[in-house]
Design a protein around this motif. Structure first.
Motif, PDB file in Angstrom:
ATOM      1  N   ARG A  50     -37.956 -97.498 -39.071  1.00  0.00           N
ATOM      2  CA  ARG A  50     -38.332 -98.455 -40.118  1.00  0.00           C
ATOM      3  C   ARG A  50     -39.842 -98.669 -40.122  1.00  0.00           C
ATOM      4  O   ARG A  50     -40.487 -98.663 -39.074  1.00  0.00           O
ATOM      5  CB  ARG A  50     -37.629 -99.785 -39.885  1.00  0.00           C
ATOM      6  CG  ARG A  50     -36.170 -99.809 -40.284  1.00  0.00           C
ATOM      7  CD  ARG A  50     -35.499-101.108 -39.923  1.00  0.00           C
ATOM      8  NE  ARG A  50     -36.264-102.300 -40.294  1.00  0.00           N
ATOM      9  CZ  ARG A  50     -35.724-103.411 -40.768  1.00  0.00           C
ATOM     10  NH1 ARG A  50     -34.421-103.481 -40.970  1.00  0.00           N
ATOM     11  NH2 ARG A  50     -36.476-104.457 -41.044  1.00  0.00           N
ATOM     12  N   LEU A  51     -40.383 -98.881 -41.321  1.00  0.00           N
ATOM     13  CA  LEU A  51     -41.826 -99.051 -41.455  1.00  0.00           C
ATOM     14  C   LEU A  51     -42.318-100.276 -40.688  1.00  0.00           C
ATOM     15  O   LEU A  51     -43.365-100.234 -40.027  1.00  0.00           O
ATOM     16  CB  LEU A  51     -42.203 -99.165 -42.933  1.00  0.00           C
ATOM     17  CG  LEU A  51     -43.693 -99.346 -43.255  1.00  0.00           C
ATOM     18  CD1 LEU A  51     -44.520 -98.210 -42.660  1.00  0.00           C
ATOM     19  CD2 LEU A  51     -43.898 -99.410 -44.767  1.00  0.00           C
ATOM     20  N   ASP A  52     -41.575-101.386 -40.753  1.00  0.00           N
ATOM     21  CA  ASP A  52     -42.035-102.588 -40.043  1.00  0.00           C
ATOM     22  C   ASP A  52     -42.016-102.382 -38.531  1.00  0.00           C
ATOM     23  O   ASP A  52     -42.892-102.851 -37.814  1.00  0.00           O
ATOM     24  CB  ASP A  52     -41.230-103.829 -40.453  1.00  0.00           C
ATOM     25  CG  ASP A  52     -39.740-103.701 -40.189  1.00  0.00           C
ATOM     26  OD1 ASP A  52     -39.266-102.591 -39.864  1.00  0.00           O
ATOM     27  OD2 ASP A  52     -39.032-104.723 -40.325  1.00  0.00           O
ATOM     28  N   LYS A  53     -41.047-101.640 -38.044  1.00  0.00           N
ATOM     29  CA  LYS A  53     -40.984-101.344 -36.611  1.00  0.00           C
ATOM     30  C   LYS A  53     -42.173-100.464 -36.203  1.00  0.00           C
ATOM     31  O   LYS A  53     -42.815-100.695 -35.168  1.00  0.00           O
ATOM     32  CB  LYS A  53     -39.671-100.649 -36.281  1.00  0.00           C
ATOM     33  CG  LYS A  53     -39.510-100.292 -34.806  1.00  0.00           C
ATOM     34  CD  LYS A  53     -38.188 -99.595 -34.565  1.00  0.00           C
ATOM     35  CE  LYS A  53     -38.050 -99.170 -33.105  1.00  0.00           C
ATOM     36  NZ  LYS A  53     -36.782 -98.448 -32.856  1.00  0.00           N
ATOM     37  N   PHE A  54     -42.471 -99.461 -37.025  1.00  0.00           N
ATOM     38  CA  PHE A  54     -43.597 -98.575 -36.755  1.00  0.00           C
ATOM     39  C   PHE A  54     -44.901 -99.359 -36.657  1.00  0.00           C
ATOM     40  O   PHE A  54     -45.677 -99.193 -35.710  1.00  0.00           O
ATOM     41  CB  PHE A  54     -43.707 -97.523 -37.866  1.00  0.00           C
ATOM     42  CG  PHE A  54     -44.965 -96.698 -37.792  1.00  0.00           C
ATOM     43  CD1 PHE A  54     -45.022 -95.556 -37.009  1.00  0.00           C
ATOM     44  CD2 PHE A  54     -46.101 -97.070 -38.497  1.00  0.00           C
ATOM     45  CE1 PHE A  54     -46.186 -94.799 -36.931  1.00  0.00           C
ATOM     46  CE2 PHE A  54     -47.268 -96.329 -38.430  1.00  0.00           C
ATOM     47  CZ  PHE A  54     -47.306 -95.186 -37.644  1.00  0.00           C
ATOM     48  N   LEU A  55     -45.136-100.233 -37.630  1.00  0.00           N
ATOM     49  CA  LEU A  55     -46.388-100.998 -37.647  1.00  0.00           C
ATOM     50  C   LEU A  55     -46.446-101.991 -36.488  1.00  0.00           C
ATOM     51  O   LEU A  55     -47.510-102.225 -35.908  1.00  0.00           O
ATOM     52  CB  LEU A  55     -46.538-101.720 -38.983  1.00  0.00           C
ATOM     53  CG  LEU A  55     -46.787-100.793 -40.189  1.00  0.00           C
ATOM     54  CD1 LEU A  55     -46.710-101.578 -41.490  1.00  0.00           C
ATOM     55  CD2 LEU A  55     -48.130-100.086 -40.063  1.00  0.00           C
ATOM     56  N   SER A  56     -45.312-102.573 -36.158  1.00  0.00           N
ATOM     57  CA  SER A  56     -45.266-103.506 -35.030  1.00  0.00           C
ATOM     58  C   SER A  56     -45.589-102.779 -33.729  1.00  0.00           C
ATOM     59  O   SER A  56     -46.355-103.267 -32.895  1.00  0.00           O
ATOM     60  CB  SER A  56     -43.894-104.164 -34.955  1.00  0.00           C
ATOM     61  OG  SER A  56     -43.835-105.083 -33.891  1.00  0.00           O
ATOM     62  N   HIS A  57     -45.035-101.580 -33.574  1.00  0.00           N
ATOM     63  CA  HIS A  57     -45.248-100.810 -32.346  1.00  0.00           C
ATOM     64  C   HIS A  57     -46.672-100.283 -32.235  1.00  0.00           C
ATOM     65  O   HIS A  57     -47.124 -99.938 -31.143  1.00  0.00           O
ATOM     66  CB  HIS A  57     -44.270 -99.633 -32.291  1.00  0.00           C
ATOM     67  CG  HIS A  57     -42.896-100.037 -31.867  1.00  0.00           C
ATOM     68  ND1 HIS A  57     -41.874 -99.149 -31.689  1.00  0.00           N
ATOM     69  CD2 HIS A  57     -42.368-101.256 -31.589  1.00  0.00           C
ATOM     70  CE1 HIS A  57     -40.778 -99.783 -31.313  1.00  0.00           C
ATOM     71  NE2 HIS A  57     -41.061-101.077 -31.253  1.00  0.00           N
ATOM     72  N   THR A  58     -47.366-100.202 -33.355  1.00  0.00           N
ATOM     73  CA  THR A  58     -48.732 -99.667 -33.320  1.00  0.00           C
ATOM     74  C   THR A  58     -49.787-100.770 -33.347  1.00  0.00           C
ATOM     75  O   THR A  58     -50.953-100.527 -33.644  1.00  0.00           O
ATOM     76  CB  THR A  58     -48.958 -98.674 -34.482  1.00  0.00           C
ATOM     77  OG1 THR A  58     -48.513 -99.260 -35.716  1.00  0.00           O
ATOM     78  CG2 THR A  58     -48.206 -97.385 -34.237  1.00  0.00           C
ATOM     79  N   GLY A  59     -49.356-102.007 -33.048  1.00  0.00           N
ATOM     80  CA  GLY A  59     -50.327-103.071 -32.807  1.00  0.00           C
ATOM     81  C   GLY A  59     -50.653-103.983 -33.972  1.00  0.00           C
ATOM     82  O   GLY A  59     -51.625-104.734 -33.905  1.00  0.00           O
ATOM     83  N   PHE A  60     -49.812-103.971 -35.024  1.00  0.00           N
ATOM     84  CA  PHE A  60     -50.109-104.823 -36.174  1.00  0.00           C
ATOM     85  C   PHE A  60     -49.335-106.142 -36.155  1.00  0.00           C
ATOM     86  O   PHE A  60     -49.158-106.781 -37.183  1.00  0.00           O
ATOM     87  CB  PHE A  60     -49.856-104.054 -37.479  1.00  0.00           C
ATOM     88  CG  PHE A  60     -50.900-103.021 -37.755  1.00  0.00           C
ATOM     89  CD1 PHE A  60     -52.082-103.354 -38.404  1.00  0.00           C
ATOM     90  CD2 PHE A  60     -50.736-101.713 -37.316  1.00  0.00           C
ATOM     91  CE1 PHE A  60     -53.073-102.402 -38.627  1.00  0.00           C
ATOM     92  CE2 PHE A  60     -51.714-100.753 -37.537  1.00  0.00           C
ATOM     93  CZ  PHE A  60     -52.888-101.099 -38.196  1.00  0.00           C
ATOM     94  N   GLY A  61     -48.892-106.544 -34.984  1.00  0.00           N
ATOM     95  CA  GLY A  61     -48.286-107.866 -34.835  1.00  0.00           C
ATOM     96  C   GLY A  61     -46.777-107.862 -34.907  1.00  0.00           C
ATOM     97  O   GLY A  61     -46.124-106.826 -34.809  1.00  0.00           O
TER      98      GLY A  61
END
Length: 240
Positions: free
Chosen positions: A2-13
Protein backbone atom coordinates in the motif's frame (compact mmCIF):
# COMPACT_ATOMS: atom_id res chain seq x y z
CA UNK A 1 2.54 -2.68 -0.93
CA UNK A 2 0.00 0.00 0.00
CA UNK A 3 1.15 3.52 -0.79
CA UNK A 4 0.58 4.77 2.77
CA UNK A 5 2.59 1.88 4.18
CA UNK A 6 5.42 2.59 1.72
CA UNK A 7 5.57 6.27 2.67
CA UNK A 8 5.36 5.48 6.38
CA UNK A 9 8.22 3.00 6.10
CA UNK A 10 10.37 5.51 4.24
CA UNK A 11 10.19 8.14 6.97
CA UNK A 12 7.17 10.29 6.12
CA UNK A 13 5.47 9.80 9.47
CA UNK A 14 2.42 7.94 10.69
CA UNK A 15 -0.37 6.68 8.43
CA UNK A 16 -2.37 9.76 9.48
CA UNK A 17 0.46 12.11 8.47
CA UNK A 18 0.88 10.28 5.18
CA UNK A 19 -2.82 10.70 4.40
CA UNK A 20 -2.37 14.45 4.81
CA UNK A 21 0.43 14.35 2.23
CA UNK A 22 -1.84 12.52 -0.17
CA UNK A 23 -4.75 14.86 0.49
CA UNK A 24 -2.55 17.84 -0.37
CA UNK A 25 -1.66 16.26 -3.75
CA UNK A 26 2.04 16.08 -2.89
CA UNK A 27 2.54 12.44 -3.96
CA UNK A 28 2.94 10.99 -7.46
CA UNK A 29 3.40 7.43 -8.68
CA UNK A 30 4.99 7.14 -12.11
CA UNK A 31 4.36 10.87 -12.62
CA UNK A 32 0.62 10.52 -11.84
CA UNK A 33 -0.79 12.26 -8.76
CA UNK A 34 -2.30 9.75 -6.31
CA UNK A 35 -4.53 10.53 -3.31
CA UNK A 36 -5.65 7.00 -2.43
CA UNK A 37 -3.78 5.67 0.63
CA UNK A 38 -4.67 2.10 -0.38
CA UNK A 39 -3.15 2.50 -3.86
CA UNK A 40 -0.88 -0.49 -4.55
CA UNK A 41 2.72 0.21 -5.54
CA UNK A 42 5.72 -1.92 -6.44
CA UNK A 43 8.40 -0.54 -4.17
CA UNK A 44 11.18 -1.92 -6.38
CA UNK A 45 9.89 -0.74 -9.77
CA UNK A 46 7.51 2.24 -9.45
CA UNK A 47 8.78 5.81 -9.28
CA UNK A 48 7.23 7.33 -6.17
CA UNK A 49 7.81 11.03 -5.51
CA UNK A 50 6.93 13.47 -2.74
CA UNK A 51 7.01 17.12 -3.79
CA UNK A 52 8.70 16.01 -6.99
CA UNK A 53 11.57 14.24 -5.19
CA UNK A 54 11.96 10.46 -5.69
CA UNK A 55 11.55 8.33 -2.57
CA UNK A 56 13.82 5.31 -2.43
CA UNK A 57 12.66 2.16 -0.68
CA UNK A 58 15.09 0.68 1.81
CA UNK A 59 15.11 -2.93 2.85
CA UNK A 60 15.44 -2.00 6.52
CA UNK A 61 12.70 -0.75 8.84
CA UNK A 62 13.19 1.20 12.06
CA UNK A 63 10.46 1.55 14.69
CA UNK A 64 10.45 3.48 17.94
CA UNK A 65 8.43 1.53 20.52
CA UNK A 66 7.22 2.81 23.87
CA UNK A 67 7.53 -0.52 25.64
CA UNK A 68 4.81 -1.29 28.18
CA UNK A 69 5.16 -3.47 31.27
CA UNK A 70 4.47 -7.17 30.95
CA UNK A 71 6.12 -7.84 27.58
CA UNK A 72 9.62 -9.16 27.08
CA UNK A 73 12.35 -7.87 24.79
CA UNK A 74 12.58 -10.89 22.51
CA UNK A 75 11.40 -12.04 19.09
CA UNK A 76 9.44 -15.01 20.42
CA UNK A 77 8.63 -16.74 23.69
CA UNK A 78 6.62 -19.82 24.57
CA UNK A 79 4.82 -18.29 27.55
CA UNK A 80 5.07 -14.49 27.45
CA UNK A 81 4.04 -11.79 25.02
CA UNK A 82 7.00 -10.18 23.24
CA UNK A 83 7.63 -6.71 21.85
CA UNK A 84 7.41 -8.18 18.34
CA UNK A 85 3.85 -9.30 19.13
CA UNK A 86 2.96 -5.60 19.42
CA UNK A 87 3.82 -5.00 15.74
CA UNK A 88 0.93 -5.16 13.27
CA UNK A 89 1.23 -7.75 10.52
CA UNK A 90 1.25 -5.00 7.87
CA UNK A 91 4.30 -3.42 9.53
CA UNK A 92 6.22 -6.60 10.25
CA UNK A 93 9.32 -7.25 8.18
CA UNK A 94 11.32 -10.46 8.19
CA UNK A 95 14.13 -10.41 10.73
CA UNK A 96 12.61 -7.70 12.92
CA UNK A 97 14.08 -7.72 16.44
CA UNK A 98 14.55 -5.42 19.48
CA UNK A 99 17.89 -3.64 19.81
CA UNK A 100 18.99 -4.58 23.30
CA UNK A 101 16.76 -5.51 26.19
CA UNK A 102 14.48 -3.84 28.68
CA UNK A 103 13.33 -5.90 31.66
CA UNK A 104 9.77 -7.21 31.59
CA UNK A 105 8.66 -4.57 34.11
CA UNK A 106 10.69 -1.73 32.54
CA UNK A 107 8.99 0.70 30.18
CA UNK A 108 10.08 3.22 27.58
CA UNK A 109 12.23 3.57 24.51
CA UNK A 110 13.06 0.46 22.52
CA UNK A 111 14.25 0.37 18.92
CA UNK A 112 12.90 -2.39 16.67
CA UNK A 113 14.67 -3.03 13.38
CA UNK A 114 15.93 -5.68 10.97
CA UNK A 115 19.18 -3.76 10.45
CA UNK A 116 21.75 -6.04 12.08
CA UNK A 117 24.85 -3.90 11.45
CA UNK A 118 23.24 -0.82 13.04
CA UNK A 119 22.10 -2.83 16.05
CA UNK A 120 25.59 -4.27 16.47
CA UNK A 121 27.10 -0.78 16.56
CA UNK A 122 24.53 0.50 19.05
CA UNK A 123 25.11 -2.44 21.39
CA UNK A 124 28.90 -2.67 21.07
CA UNK A 125 30.60 -1.91 24.43
CA UNK A 126 33.40 -0.20 22.49
CA UNK A 127 30.96 2.44 21.21
CA UNK A 128 29.91 3.48 24.74
CA UNK A 129 26.44 4.47 23.52
CA UNK A 130 24.66 6.56 26.21
CA UNK A 131 21.31 5.47 27.59
CA UNK A 132 19.17 7.71 29.81
CA UNK A 133 16.71 6.29 32.33
CA UNK A 134 14.21 7.77 34.74
CA UNK A 135 13.59 5.82 37.92
CA UNK A 136 11.44 6.00 41.01
CA UNK A 137 13.66 4.83 43.85
CA UNK A 138 12.74 3.66 47.33
CA UNK A 139 15.18 5.53 49.51
CA UNK A 140 16.74 8.99 49.52
CA UNK A 141 19.47 9.39 46.91
CA UNK A 142 22.24 11.75 48.00
CA UNK A 143 25.14 13.85 46.74
CA UNK A 144 27.38 11.04 47.92
CA UNK A 145 25.53 8.68 45.55
CA UNK A 146 26.08 11.14 42.70
CA UNK A 147 29.82 11.09 43.41
CA UNK A 148 29.88 7.29 43.73
CA UNK A 149 28.17 6.85 40.36
CA UNK A 150 30.39 9.42 38.62
CA UNK A 151 33.59 7.92 40.03
CA UNK A 152 33.03 4.56 38.36
CA UNK A 153 33.66 2.77 41.64
CA UNK A 154 30.53 0.59 41.63
CA UNK A 155 31.28 -3.05 40.88
CA UNK A 156 28.89 -5.58 39.34
CA UNK A 157 29.97 -9.20 38.92
CA UNK A 158 33.49 -8.23 39.93
CA UNK A 159 33.83 -5.57 37.23
CA UNK A 160 33.74 -1.82 37.70
CA UNK A 161 30.93 0.04 35.95
CA UNK A 162 31.86 2.95 33.73
CA UNK A 163 31.21 6.38 35.28
CA UNK A 164 27.49 7.22 35.18
CA UNK A 165 25.66 10.53 35.51
CA UNK A 166 23.11 10.56 38.33
CA UNK A 167 20.69 13.49 38.56
CA UNK A 168 18.30 13.81 41.51
CA UNK A 169 15.02 15.29 40.24
CA UNK A 170 12.96 15.24 43.44
CA UNK A 171 12.75 13.65 46.87
CA UNK A 172 9.56 12.78 48.74
CA UNK A 173 10.75 12.95 52.37
CA UNK A 174 7.48 11.48 53.68
CA UNK A 175 7.56 8.38 51.47
CA UNK A 176 11.37 8.32 51.43
CA UNK A 177 11.34 8.04 47.65
CA UNK A 178 13.49 9.72 44.99
CA UNK A 179 12.94 10.37 41.31
CA UNK A 180 16.20 10.27 39.39
CA UNK A 181 17.71 10.39 35.93
CA UNK A 182 20.62 8.04 35.33
CA UNK A 183 22.76 8.04 32.20
CA UNK A 184 24.91 4.97 31.65
CA UNK A 185 27.33 4.09 28.84
CA UNK A 186 27.01 0.31 28.86
CA UNK A 187 24.33 -2.35 29.16
CA UNK A 188 25.10 -4.85 31.89
CA UNK A 189 22.37 -7.21 33.12
CA UNK A 190 19.78 -5.27 35.19
CA UNK A 191 22.42 -2.55 35.42
CA UNK A 192 20.37 0.41 36.63
CA UNK A 193 18.58 -1.62 39.30
CA UNK A 194 21.79 -3.22 40.51
CA UNK A 195 23.73 0.06 40.61
CA UNK A 196 20.99 1.61 42.75
CA UNK A 197 20.99 -1.45 45.01
CA UNK A 198 24.76 -1.07 45.37
CA UNK A 199 24.19 2.22 47.24
CA UNK A 200 21.48 0.75 49.45
CA UNK A 201 18.29 1.76 47.61
CA UNK A 202 15.78 -0.01 45.37
CA UNK A 203 14.28 0.85 41.97
CA UNK A 204 10.46 0.72 42.04
CA UNK A 205 9.70 2.01 38.54
CA UNK A 206 12.07 2.28 35.59
CA UNK A 207 11.68 3.91 32.18
CA UNK A 208 14.20 4.44 29.39
CA UNK A 209 13.98 7.91 27.88
CA UNK A 210 16.91 8.02 25.46
CA UNK A 211 19.34 5.75 23.63
CA UNK A 212 22.18 7.20 21.58
CA UNK A 213 20.67 10.24 19.84
CA UNK A 214 17.13 8.84 19.94
CA UNK A 215 14.64 10.34 22.40
CA UNK A 216 11.32 8.73 23.33
CA UNK A 217 8.42 10.51 21.66
CA UNK A 218 6.27 11.87 24.52
CA UNK A 219 3.17 11.55 22.33
CA UNK A 220 3.74 7.83 21.83
CA UNK A 221 1.56 5.96 24.33
CA UNK A 222 2.60 2.73 26.05
CA UNK A 223 2.56 -0.24 23.69
CA UNK A 224 2.52 1.94 20.57
CA UNK A 225 5.24 2.36 17.97
CA UNK A 226 6.00 4.42 14.88
CA UNK A 227 8.66 4.52 12.16
CA UNK A 228 11.67 6.71 12.83
CA UNK A 229 11.73 9.96 10.92
CA UNK A 230 14.53 10.61 8.45
CA UNK A 231 16.14 13.04 10.90
CA UNK A 232 15.96 10.53 13.77
CA UNK A 233 17.54 7.84 11.64
CA UNK A 234 20.35 10.15 10.57
CA UNK A 235 21.04 11.03 14.21
CA UNK A 236 21.01 7.37 15.19
CA UNK A 237 23.43 6.42 12.45
CA UNK A 238 25.85 9.07 13.68
CA UNK A 239 26.78 6.51 16.34
CA UNK A 240 28.02 4.02 13.77
Amino acid sequence: MRLDKFLSHTGFGSRKEVKELLKKKRVTVNQTMVRDAKFSVNENEDEICVDGQPVLYEKYVYYMLNKPKGVISATEDASSRTVIDLVKSDDYKKGLFPVGRLDKDTTGLLLLTNDGPLAHDLLSPKKKVPKLYQALVQGEMTKADIETFSSGSIQLDGEKCLPAILTILSIDMEKKQTIIHLEIMEGKYHQVKRMVEAVGKKVIELERLEMANLTLDTELSRGKYRPLTEDELKLLKNNE
